[in-house]
Design an enzyme around this catalytic site. Sequence first.
Site, PDB file in Angstrom:
ATOM      1  N   HIS A 232       0.808  -1.233   0.000  1.00  0.00           N
ATOM      2  CA  HIS A 232       0.000   0.000   0.000  1.00  0.00           C
ATOM      3  C   HIS A 232       0.843   1.286   0.000  1.00  0.00           C
ATOM      4  CE1 HIS A 232      -2.724   3.162   1.150  1.00  0.00           C
ATOM      5  NE2 HIS A 232      -2.176   3.229   2.341  1.00  0.00           N
TER       6      HIS A 232
ATOM      7  N   HIS B  42       4.076   6.589   5.698  1.00  0.00           N
ATOM      8  CA  HIS B  42       2.913   7.316   6.215  1.00  0.00           C
ATOM      9  C   HIS B  42       2.041   6.533   7.190  1.00  0.00           C
ATOM     10  CE1 HIS B  42       0.462   5.434   2.961  1.00  0.00           C
ATOM     11  NE2 HIS B  42      -0.549   5.650   3.772  1.00  0.00           N
TER      12      HIS B  42
ATOM     13  N   ASP C 134     -17.227  18.929 -25.160  1.00  0.00           N
ATOM     14  CA  ASP C 134     -15.819  18.610 -24.928  1.00  0.00           C
ATOM     15  C   ASP C 134     -15.614  17.171 -24.477  1.00  0.00           C
ATOM     16  OD1 ASP C 134     -17.053  18.916 -22.520  1.00  0.00           O
ATOM     17  OD2 ASP C 134     -15.448  20.072 -21.585  1.00  0.00           O
TER      18      ASP C 134
ATOM     19  N   ASP D  34      -2.588   8.417  -0.939  1.00  0.00           N
ATOM     20  CA  ASP D  34      -3.019   7.342  -0.032  1.00  0.00           C
ATOM     21  C   ASP D  34      -4.458   6.953  -0.349  1.00  0.00           C
ATOM     22  OD1 ASP D  34      -3.239   5.762   2.398  1.00  0.00           O
ATOM     23  OD2 ASP D  34      -4.238   7.490   3.322  1.00  0.00           O
TER      24      ASP D  34
ATOM     25  N   GLU E  54       0.857   4.991  12.911  1.00  0.00           N
ATOM     26  CA  GLU E  54      -0.523   4.670  13.245  1.00  0.00           C
ATOM     27  C   GLU E  54      -0.749   3.167  13.399  1.00  0.00           C
ATOM     28  OE1 GLU E  54      -3.477   6.470  10.751  1.00  0.00           O
ATOM     29  OE2 GLU E  54      -5.112   5.621  11.937  1.00  0.00           O
ATOM     30  N   ASP E  55      -0.089   2.390  12.565  1.00  0.00           N
ATOM     31  CA  ASP E  55      -0.412   0.957  12.523  1.00  0.00           C
ATOM     32  C   ASP E  55       0.626   0.031  13.152  1.00  0.00           C
ATOM     33  OD1 ASP E  55      -2.653   1.716  11.183  1.00  0.00           O
ATOM     34  OD2 ASP E  55      -1.897   1.227   9.184  1.00  0.00           O
TER      35      ASP E  55
HETATM   36 MN    MN Z   1      -2.458   4.635   4.075  1.00  0.00          MN
END
Ligand code: MN
Length: 492
Positions: free
Chosen positions: A52, A76, A263, A142, A80-81
Amino acid sequence: MSTKKQTIKGLLKKIQQYTKQADLEIIQLAYDFAKDAHGDQTRKSGEPYITHPLAAAHILADMRIDPVIITATLLHDVPEDTNVTLEEVEENFGAEIRSLVEGITKLGKLKYRGVERYLENLRKMFVAMAEDIRVMIIKFADRIHNLSTLGALPPQKAYRIALESLEIYAPIAGRLGMDELKSQLEDLSFQYVYPKEYQRIKQLRDSKISGKEQYYTQIKDIAKKELAAANIKITSITGRNKRLYSFYKKLQRKNDNVGKVYDLMAIRIILPTMADCYATLGILHKQWKPMTGRIKDYISQPKPNGYQSLHTTVFGDDGELIEFQIRTEQMDEEANFGIAAHWHYDEKGSHLPKREIAWAKELAEIQKDILTKLSDLEAIKVDFLQTRIFVFTPKGDVIDLPEGSTPVDFAYHIHTDIGNKCTAAIVNDKMQSLDTELKNGDIVEITIDKNRKGPNADWINFVKTNTAKSRIKTYQNKSKIPTWLKSVLPKK
Ligand code: MN
């Protein structure tokens, strides 16, 4: 999205192609660090988690974005994880990367549900924007990767993420002029939010454009020949199909009349200078008859988000309508990347000249403040996510207003009294009527008459902001009180 397996090697190779200054070692280290930290975590699809952040990094590398941002993208989701802390990120990669990763981490934690969640989301994004716009670039990449793997999630969750992307992320990307990211966010979300409409629109577009490629090639060849004859060097000339969601929105505006969408396919000509753009417009019009009312000069009058280009629709040789979009390379990069253009490398491997980006910061600050005071969801959508313009007071303060605002909106934005007593407006040193539509970058000065009783009743017909409308109404209601009654009412 390509199905070929993405690798860190491929990423480094891509980056090397557009800048020689990248610290490839740091990028490799960030990848190893993140891979290690995520360990045997997997995505819902069953793939190793590292796929990811790697995919998000690839999205930005395809846009030739600054390697520092790409390094932070790889990291990133680490704080958090995983058990790895922001302090450890800083020890290994320095304060700048830490602060970018921290910005993303803060965006990730949402406490609320429903409307509250929507507001919380917006508020957090404006806080992040005010601190560092680069955080938003990472967040969009992300989100684009998450959207492209939504199929692995339960339908209800997939729907929520797609809706949030369509209603919050895409409009913010649009406001920042990041058209490329905005379109990707929209088209990926579209199929989950309105699946039936998505199918219908896709079929409609495909049926409209199929079999026309050859015709467009012919038109391009004629344009190339004519420009060569006039000694104009073309940087590039390409055909482009309208994006699905943008086609869908336009169809809605045209009451579903596909004949009014001109267009769906367009030919985009990129040229070295602005003078070349105007010369090209003249040459095309000599070759093909232009349709009245369809020549748009966004070079001298840029759109509120800064978009610059010349557009024209002409009658092709067999009466078929063709839209041309004509612009310089710099205009094209700004059209695709908006504010992200400042962290984007061009063909020559250099950044665009750094334009003032203070407006974005200032906008974020203003919205952050106001957002804390509002709770009505519809009012927020109207006032915050529509296209905005930035105008200036004579002292140089920036005032942020919705597109189509007038000097009266400007006056009420500054102060109720200035709105109530305004009599005239000077826009860019010229006297203008109070219902003049303001444009991006205008300098506006309001003349007031201290003895003026109050606003004109008909102002309500042209003002755009809710502030101005409600102040005018309040005044009208007050003045409906008969004079005799006023004299006995307590004075405030
Ligand atoms: Mn992410």
